[in-house]
Design a protein around this motif. Structure first.
Motif, PDB file in Angstrom:
ATOM      1  N   LEU A 115      44.685  39.203  44.685  1.00  0.00           N
ATOM      2  CA  LEU A 115      43.290  38.777  44.595  1.00  0.00           C
ATOM      3  C   LEU A 115      42.412  39.936  44.160  1.00  0.00           C
ATOM      4  CD1 LEU A 115      42.682  36.617  47.810  1.00  0.00           C
ATOM      5  CD2 LEU A 115      43.412  35.875  45.546  1.00  0.00           C
ATOM      6  N   THR A 116      41.467  39.615  43.303  1.00  0.00           N
ATOM      7  CA  THR A 116      40.469  40.625  42.978  1.00  0.00           C
ATOM      8  C   THR A 116      39.523  40.736  44.164  1.00  0.00           C
ATOM      9  OG1 THR A 116      38.920  39.027  42.084  1.00  0.00           O
ATOM     10  CG2 THR A 116      40.542  39.932  40.547  1.00  0.00           C
ATOM     11  N   ASP A 117      38.696  41.771  44.162  1.00  0.00           N
ATOM     12  CA  ASP A 117      37.723  41.931  45.246  1.00  0.00           C
ATOM     13  C   ASP A 117      36.834  40.707  45.372  1.00  0.00           C
ATOM     14  OD1 ASP A 117      38.679  44.303  45.972  1.00  0.00           O
ATOM     15  OD2 ASP A 117      36.865  45.472  45.543  1.00  0.00           O
ATOM     16  N   LEU A 118      36.388  40.206  44.236  1.00  0.00           N
ATOM     17  CA  LEU A 118      35.478  39.058  44.258  1.00  0.00           C
ATOM     18  C   LEU A 118      36.188  37.833  44.836  1.00  0.00           C
ATOM     19  CD1 LEU A 118      32.729  37.872  43.555  1.00  0.00           C
ATOM     20  CD2 LEU A 118      33.636  37.310  41.298  1.00  0.00           C
ATOM     21  N   GLN A 119      37.422  37.625  44.382  1.00  0.00           N
ATOM     22  CA  GLN A 119      38.185  36.482  44.897  1.00  0.00           C
ATOM     23  C   GLN A 119      38.402  36.613  46.404  1.00  0.00           C
ATOM     24  OE1 GLN A 119      41.544  36.856  42.269  1.00  0.00           O
ATOM     25  NE2 GLN A 119      41.084  34.887  41.287  1.00  0.00           N
ATOM     26  N   ALA A 120      38.720  37.832  46.827  1.00  0.00           N
ATOM     27  CA  ALA A 120      38.973  38.045  48.254  1.00  0.00           C
ATOM     28  C   ALA A 120      37.720  37.772  49.063  1.00  0.00           C
ATOM     29  CB  ALA A 120      39.466  39.467  48.487  1.00  0.00           C
ATOM     30  N   LYS A 121      36.579  38.196  48.531  1.00  0.00           N
ATOM     31  CA  LYS A 121      35.322  37.961  49.249  1.00  0.00           C
ATOM     32  C   LYS A 121      35.021  36.474  49.335  1.00  0.00           C
ATOM     33  CE  LYS A 121      33.032  42.331  48.528  1.00  0.00           C
ATOM     34  NZ  LYS A 121      32.272  43.112  47.568  1.00  0.00           N
ATOM     35  N   MET A 122      35.251  35.786  48.232  1.00  0.00           N
ATOM     36  CA  MET A 122      35.001  34.344  48.233  1.00  0.00           C
ATOM     37  C   MET A 122      35.927  33.654  49.218  1.00  0.00           C
ATOM     38  SD  MET A 122      34.498  33.675  44.187  1.00  0.00           S
ATOM     39  CE  MET A 122      34.455  31.903  44.290  1.00  0.00           C
ATOM     40  N   LYS A 123      37.112  34.137  49.260  1.00  0.00           N
ATOM     41  CA  LYS A 123      38.119  33.566  50.162  1.00  0.00           C
ATOM     42  C   LYS A 123      37.709  33.772  51.627  1.00  0.00           C
ATOM     43  CE  LYS A 123      43.106  33.553  50.522  1.00  0.00           C
ATOM     44  NZ  LYS A 123      42.939  32.318  51.241  1.00  0.00           N
ATOM     45  N   GLN A 124      37.269  34.974  51.909  1.00  0.00           N
ATOM     46  CA  GLN A 124      36.803  35.274  53.268  1.00  0.00           C
ATOM     47  C   GLN A 124      35.673  34.350  53.660  1.00  0.00           C
ATOM     48  OE1 GLN A 124      35.573  39.339  53.262  1.00  0.00           O
ATOM     49  NE2 GLN A 124      37.494  40.034  54.155  1.00  0.00           N
ATOM     50  N   SER A 125      34.780  34.167  52.710  1.00  0.00           N
ATOM     51  CA  SER A 125      33.614  33.354  52.976  1.00  0.00           C
ATOM     52  C   SER A 125      34.035  31.901  53.244  1.00  0.00           C
ATOM     53  CB  SER A 125      32.697  33.475  51.772  1.00  0.00           C
ATOM     54  OG  SER A 125      31.620  32.662  51.919  1.00  0.00           O
ATOM     55  N   LEU A 126      34.949  31.409  52.430  1.00  0.00           N
ATOM     56  CA  LEU A 126      35.446  30.045  52.630  1.00  0.00           C
ATOM     57  C   LEU A 126      36.171  29.917  53.966  1.00  0.00           C
ATOM     58  CD1 LEU A 126      36.907  29.074  49.135  1.00  0.00           C
ATOM     59  CD2 LEU A 126      35.025  27.956  50.349  1.00  0.00           C
ATOM     60  N   ASP A 127      36.984  30.916  54.260  1.00  0.00           N
ATOM     61  CA  ASP A 127      37.738  30.873  55.524  1.00  0.00           C
ATOM     62  C   ASP A 127      36.803  30.903  56.722  1.00  0.00           C
ATOM     63  OD1 ASP A 127      40.072  30.766  54.146  1.00  0.00           O
ATOM     64  OD2 ASP A 127      40.608  32.874  54.427  1.00  0.00           O
ATOM     65  N   GLY A 128      35.750  31.716  56.604  1.00  0.00           N
ATOM     66  CA  GLY A 128      34.781  31.796  57.696  1.00  0.00           C
ATOM     67  C   GLY A 128      34.104  30.449  57.904  1.00  0.00           C
ATOM     68  N   ALA A 129      33.718  29.834  56.792  1.00  0.00           N
ATOM     69  CA  ALA A 129      33.042  28.537  56.876  1.00  0.00           C
ATOM     70  C   ALA A 129      33.997  27.493  57.449  1.00  0.00           C
ATOM     71  CB  ALA A 129      32.576  28.119  55.493  1.00  0.00           C
ATOM     72  N   ARG A 130      35.218  27.569  57.006  1.00  0.00           N
ATOM     73  CA  ARG A 130      36.230  26.626  57.464  1.00  0.00           C
ATOM     74  C   ARG A 130      36.462  26.769  58.969  1.00  0.00           C
ATOM     75  NH1 ARG A 130      40.574  23.724  55.505  1.00  0.00           N
ATOM     76  NH2 ARG A 130      42.440  23.902  56.786  1.00  0.00           N
ATOM     77  N   PHE A 131      36.538  27.986  59.409  1.00  0.00           N
ATOM     78  CA  PHE A 131      36.749  28.266  60.828  1.00  0.00           C
ATOM     79  C   PHE A 131      35.584  27.711  61.658  1.00  0.00           C
ATOM     80  CE2 PHE A 131      37.409  31.902  64.066  1.00  0.00           C
ATOM     81  CZ  PHE A 131      38.189  31.073  64.862  1.00  0.00           C
ATOM     82  N   ARG A 132      34.375  27.940  61.170  1.00  0.00           N
ATOM     83  CA  ARG A 132      33.196  27.435  61.888  1.00  0.00           C
ATOM     84  C   ARG A 132      33.195  25.914  61.934  1.00  0.00           C
ATOM     85  NH1 ARG A 132      30.521  31.326  58.886  1.00  0.00           N
ATOM     86  NH2 ARG A 132      29.706  29.780  57.460  1.00  0.00           N
ATOM     87  N   LEU A 133      33.619  25.322  60.834  1.00  0.00           N
ATOM     88  CA  LEU A 133      33.618  23.861  60.790  1.00  0.00           C
ATOM     89  C   LEU A 133      34.644  23.261  61.749  1.00  0.00           C
ATOM     90  CD1 LEU A 133      33.198  23.322  56.960  1.00  0.00           C
ATOM     91  CD2 LEU A 133      31.655  22.497  58.730  1.00  0.00           C
ATOM     92  N   ILE A 134      35.814  23.870  61.798  1.00  0.00           N
ATOM     93  CA  ILE A 134      36.832  23.367  62.725  1.00  0.00           C
ATOM     94  C   ILE A 134      36.319  23.499  64.156  1.00  0.00           C
ATOM     95  CG2 ILE A 134      39.183  23.678  63.621  1.00  0.00           C
ATOM     96  CD1 ILE A 134      39.919  24.906  60.878  1.00  0.00           C
ATOM     97  N   ASN A 135      35.774  24.672  64.434  1.00  0.00           N
ATOM     98  CA  ASN A 135      35.236  24.944  65.758  1.00  0.00           C
ATOM     99  C   ASN A 135      34.166  23.916  66.136  1.00  0.00           C
ATOM    100  OD1 ASN A 135      35.147  26.957  67.977  1.00  0.00           O
ATOM    101  ND2 ASN A 135      33.013  27.106  67.345  1.00  0.00           N
ATOM    102  N   GLU A 136      33.284  23.695  65.184  1.00  0.00           N
ATOM    103  CA  GLU A 136      32.189  22.763  65.418  1.00  0.00           C
ATOM    104  C   GLU A 136      32.716  21.349  65.668  1.00  0.00           C
ATOM    105  OE1 GLU A 136      28.819  23.495  62.850  1.00  0.00           O
ATOM    106  OE2 GLU A 136      28.652  21.348  62.538  1.00  0.00           O
ATOM    107  N   THR A 137      33.700  20.977  64.885  1.00  0.00           N
ATOM    108  CA  THR A 137      34.268  19.639  65.043  1.00  0.00           C
ATOM    109  C   THR A 137      34.908  19.486  66.423  1.00  0.00           C
ATOM    110  OG1 THR A 137      34.682  19.549  62.671  1.00  0.00           O
ATOM    111  CG2 THR A 137      35.873  17.970  64.032  1.00  0.00           C
TER     112      THR A 137
END
Ligand code: SAH
Length: 353
Positions: A115-137
């Motif tokens: 992954l490029t830096d940008l891809q990795a950052k986007m991935k982190q961001s998606l994973d963070g959002a995903r984690f919050r959503l699961i938690n929220e659900t």
């Protein structure tokens, strides 16, 4: 999504009837927007999962490597938290401990293979959002919905626990460690039911010491964990009749696991499976309590007596209850009232960053 909702509504309750009562109760408790939150959450999870999978297969053929590098919230964590001592490294009032801890500022972008830096950052961001959503659900819906969601995609469970485990490492105190220590001193014949066991840390520590630990969670690992919705039915014997019969459990542990809005159902199940005088140990995030006395009173109304409450830890409050006989069998009306009080515990939510 429709399937998910149907599953929640249509899931059977302890008597094999449709979950009308509890769902209706839950709906009453929900703010109008909350149903929407759930729907958005599950839909968003799927969408993100798709994107995620696509990205992984394009850029990182070795999915497991990529997933190891996932680090919910890392990018956003305040470096200051790193410096806090054990008593401070904490959860703020409105945050989940899992969200509030502090992994070091990520090297993920350097370590994510392919992954490029940008891809990795986007991935982190998606994973963070995903984690919050699961938690929220998990916190904002009836456990039937959570159970169904895990059935449809067990990876959701893995995602949640990957994030959870990651965060737990940096907590100053962990209720499970406390229970491992205290239960180690119990007689070897003690039978413990760990309701909402996560990755079964209790069983892994105590079974080798000769104790029996029966571990339940939404998804089985095929080894320690038995799949169950602990708010609906714990697959263990025990009568709900006033006197009780057939119980084999000495101690029930609920460590941070009263998550669904119908969590009082878990307390009901704890009473059913516990032997006379059995112990119920509950650890919950301090910031979840709207009214500790009302919480204790609710648990007591199911047939428990409070033995101790320990709120010395800034993150968690630990409760010890003992099962007591009920004066008379509870009516469905009484159960409905108890089930409708799930809002006594607030959800733990990740801060949106
Ligand atoms: N007790 C473990 C895990 C805590 S995380 C520990 O302290 O390390 C909370 C766990 O409760 C999660 O694994 C979640 O899946 C589980 N859980 C929440 N609601 C549940 C339900 N209705 N049925 C089974 N497990 C549930």
């Amino acid at each position: 999504m429709r399937k998910l909702d149907e599953g929640g509504e249509g899931a059977k309750d302890r008597k094999g009837k449709k979950r009308k009562t509890s769902d209706a109760g839950v709906k009453k408790q929900r703010a109008p927007s909350e149903g929407g939150v759930h729907e958005e959450s599950a839909a968003a999870l799927k969408k993100k999962d798709k994107k995620d999978k696509k990205r992984s297969s394009q850029s990182a053929p070795d999915r497991s490597d990529t997933r190891v590098s996932r680090s919910p919230e890392r990018k956003h964590e305040s470096p200051k938290r790193q410096d806090k001592g054990p008593s401070q490294a904490a959860v703020t009032k409105d945050s989940n401990p899992a969200a509030g801890s502090t992994p070091s500022k990520s090297k993920t972008s350097r370590t994510a293979p392919g992954l490029t830096d940008l891809q990795a950052k986007m991935k982190q961001s998606l994973d963070g959002a995903r984690f919050r959503l699961i938690n929220e659900t998990l916190y904002r819906s009836d456990s039937g919905h959570a159970y169904q969601m895990m059935r449809e995609d067990p990876e959701v469970f893995e995602e949640y626990h990957k994030g959870f485990r990651h965060q737990v490492q940096s907590w100053p105190a962990n209720p499970v460690s406390h229970y491992i220590q205290s239960l180690s001193a119990y007689p070897p014949k003690t039978v413990i039911a760990d309701l909402g066991c996560g990755d079964a840390a209790l069983a892994k520590a105590l079974v080798p010491k000769g104790l029996t630990v029966l571990s339940f969670d939404l998804v089985s690992d095929g080894k320690y964990v038995v799949e169950a919705d602990i708010c609906a039915k714990v697959p263990l014997p025990g009568s709900e009749a006033a006197e009780g019969e057939g119980q084999v459990v000495d101690v029930v542990v609920c460590a941070l696991s009263l998550m669904g809005t119908n969590w009082p159902g878990c307390i009901r199940e704890a009473w059913r499976v516990l032997k006379a005088d059995g112990e119920l140990k509950i650890a919950e995030v301090a910031s979840r309590f709207t009214d500790v006395e009302a919480f204790v009173s609710l648990i007591s109304s199911v047939g428990f007596k409070l033995k101790s409450k320990d709120d010395r830890n800034t993150h968690f409050t630990l409760f010890e209850f003992r099962k007591i006989a009920r004066k008379s069998a509870m009516s469905e009306k009484e159960w409905s009232k108890i089930m409708s009080r799930g809002s006594l515990l607030k959800p733990c939510e990740y801060k949106r960053r």
